[in-house]
Motif scaffolding. Sequence first.
Motif, PDB file in Angstrom:
ATOM      1  N   UNK A  61       0.828  -1.203   0.000  1.00 38.26           N
ATOM      2  CA  UNK A  61       0.000   0.000   0.000  1.00 38.26           C
ATOM      3  C   UNK A  61       0.864   1.256   0.000  1.00 38.26           C
ATOM      4  N   UNK A  62       1.929   1.245   0.809  1.00 41.93           N
ATOM      5  CA  UNK A  62       2.824   2.406   0.871  1.00 41.93           C
ATOM      6  C   UNK A  62       3.579   2.577  -0.445  1.00 41.93           C
ATOM      7  N   UNK A  78       1.790   7.351  -6.402  1.00 42.65           N
ATOM      8  CA  UNK A  78       0.697   8.287  -6.648  1.00 42.65           C
ATOM      9  C   UNK A  78      -0.683   7.691  -6.522  1.00 42.65           C
ATOM     10  N   UNK A  79      -0.781   6.441  -6.060  1.00 42.79           N
ATOM     11  CA  UNK A  79      -2.083   5.779  -5.914  1.00 42.79           C
ATOM     12  C   UNK A  79      -2.392   5.622  -4.423  1.00 42.79           C
ATOM     13  N   UNK A 101       2.386   3.662   7.484  1.00 43.74           N
ATOM     14  CA  UNK A 101       1.151   4.109   6.848  1.00 43.74           C
ATOM     15  C   UNK A 101       0.091   4.510   7.840  1.00 43.74           C
ATOM     16  N   UNK A 102      -0.908   5.289   7.401  1.00 43.91           N
ATOM     17  CA  UNK A 102      -1.996   5.691   8.296  1.00 43.91           C
ATOM     18  C   UNK A 102      -2.891   4.511   8.641  1.00 43.91           C
ATOM     19  N   UNK A 103      -3.236   4.311   9.913  1.00 42.23           N
ATOM     20  CA  UNK A 103      -4.097   3.186  10.307  1.00 42.23           C
ATOM     21  C   UNK A 103      -5.430   3.170   9.580  1.00 42.23           C
ATOM     22  N   UNK A 104      -5.959   4.344   9.250  1.00 43.13           N
ATOM     23  CA  UNK A 104      -7.276   4.405   8.610  1.00 43.13           C
ATOM     24  C   UNK A 104      -7.280   3.787   7.220  1.00 43.13           C
TER      25      UNK A 104
END
Length: 592
Positions: free
Chosen positions: A413-414, A420-421, A452-455
């Motif tokens: 994900x990171x 850019x996604x 990364x952000x938890x959300x």
Amino acid sequence: AIATLGQAALEGLDHDTVIERCARAVTASLALEACGVFELTGEEGRLALRAGAGWTPAPMGTEFVGADQSAFEHVLRTGQPVVIEDLSESAELEGLEVLRERSHRGVGLVCVGLPEGPAGVLVAASSEPRSFAATELDFLKAIAHTIAASAARRRHEQEMRHRSLHDALTGLPNRTLLADRLEMALAEARRGEAQVALLLLDLDDFKDINDTLGHETGDVVLSRLSARLAGAVRDSDTVARLGGDEFAVVVPFLEGPEAAELVARKLLDVVDEPVEVGGSPLHLAASVGVAIASSQDRETGTLLRQADIAMYQAKRAGGGVAFYDPGRDVTSMRYLAAAGQLREGIERGQLVLHYQPCFELMTGAVRGIEALVRWQHPSHGLLAPDRFVPMAERAGLMAPMTREVLTRALDQRERLARLGFELGVAVNISPRSLEDETAKDLVTAALASTGGPPSRLELDITESAVVEDCERVAAAMDVLGATGVRFALDHFGTGHSSLSHLERLHPKLVKIDRSFTARLGDSRARGLVGSMVKLLRGLGVIVVAQGVETEEQRVCLRELGCELAQGFHLARPMAAAQLERWLEERAADSLL
């Protein structure tokens, strides 16, 4: 000096070392011969010398005074210091023999207090008659406060360790402590000829109590039964709660199978005694599986699996006791070999993740990706989850497998974010992993390692797991939810959950099962899906349709108000590199 000592007390220095440093600071600063802390012991009315300086040659912990005597009692009761200028002239003061025997004469006593009450007494002593000025008493109070801070930290650490090793509901050892005790018993058995038995006890039809009387009543029954079970075995035995209505008992120093059966029968007798709740007796029954460690099979995982097999044999026989029978376990060697290969596969990075995009139906935009785990077996090729996840659960491999999947999914994900996604990633989590005591630490560590952000992390839980034990799943979600992650209820519509479940769990997303999507050509099924979407959106839940296979299904779902969808018609699961190329090609096409 006080600030330095205070920092040491709060930063994890051993409690006895903190006391010794504080005591040396007192003797050096006030020119005294001795200083130490007498702490309240578990025995009521007793104080024991915990640590200090100038108390040799007596070993620490062997000097005792009465907490109900003379100056010590006054300090503990009032919290006020006591100064005795000359012990030799204070014959009426009892309980100070430990000081007189060392020819101490001038002493100052200060309370070491915690918020919940006194923890002990700081004693500063001189071999000569001595008074203590107000500034000196203030110094002793500051030292006592530092020692109290260290004691509070130690108690907190002890409480946290106890919680991590014990079941919150019953207070019994949990799965982690059970494994430790079992390994200790097996290690002892390896050194001699003693045998070890592991008993797994599962209550029969306990779900009926939860369903008819509620989980609160079920918890009361489990708590009372747990106390009975613990009281029915020897001090050397360990009774643990594995979760739900399943218990385990480690029986070391076993004389033989007959002794193990006696323990099992005794446990069944305890279960057979009615448990009274609200003035009404509730009758229980159980099945017990027994596995005895042989000279060849003395591994924790092996014994747990064998006891589990025996327990299900007992259930199939209608309850009672069943012993593990290698002759009936035709898959034992194959299972052990496969479990060993899976463990090795996790360690060697043979798990691979494929990612299936999730789309906004109104815009066609990619909203997120779902990580789907596969096992790239060196001999059998790419294996689907149903070929190895059940084995991972039985073999105790869910924690390392979940850790690997979470970390790699968040890493991907990171990486996409850097390209850019900015997408969320969904990961399936099993009920056992969700309810594991280490689940929050596991998720927190994975988030921390990737940054990364938890959300942006979504944890998917199957609806069937919620129906089976909603309260426990909800409690686990509450704990994990504190990290900031989102939850989705997966395969919705197949587990007969109710509105009360949704209200208790308040998931961010609900994923309608593919079986409903497949029947959208039928008007009744289409009406049912439309009602589900309307209901869920009314509850503020984002609705995702699974298994979209045709353009007609996509259009129908959009017209019904469904917000998100995934399926082969929209995009198939892809390896990480293929996903990146696919996203870049979509982005390039949108610019044309």
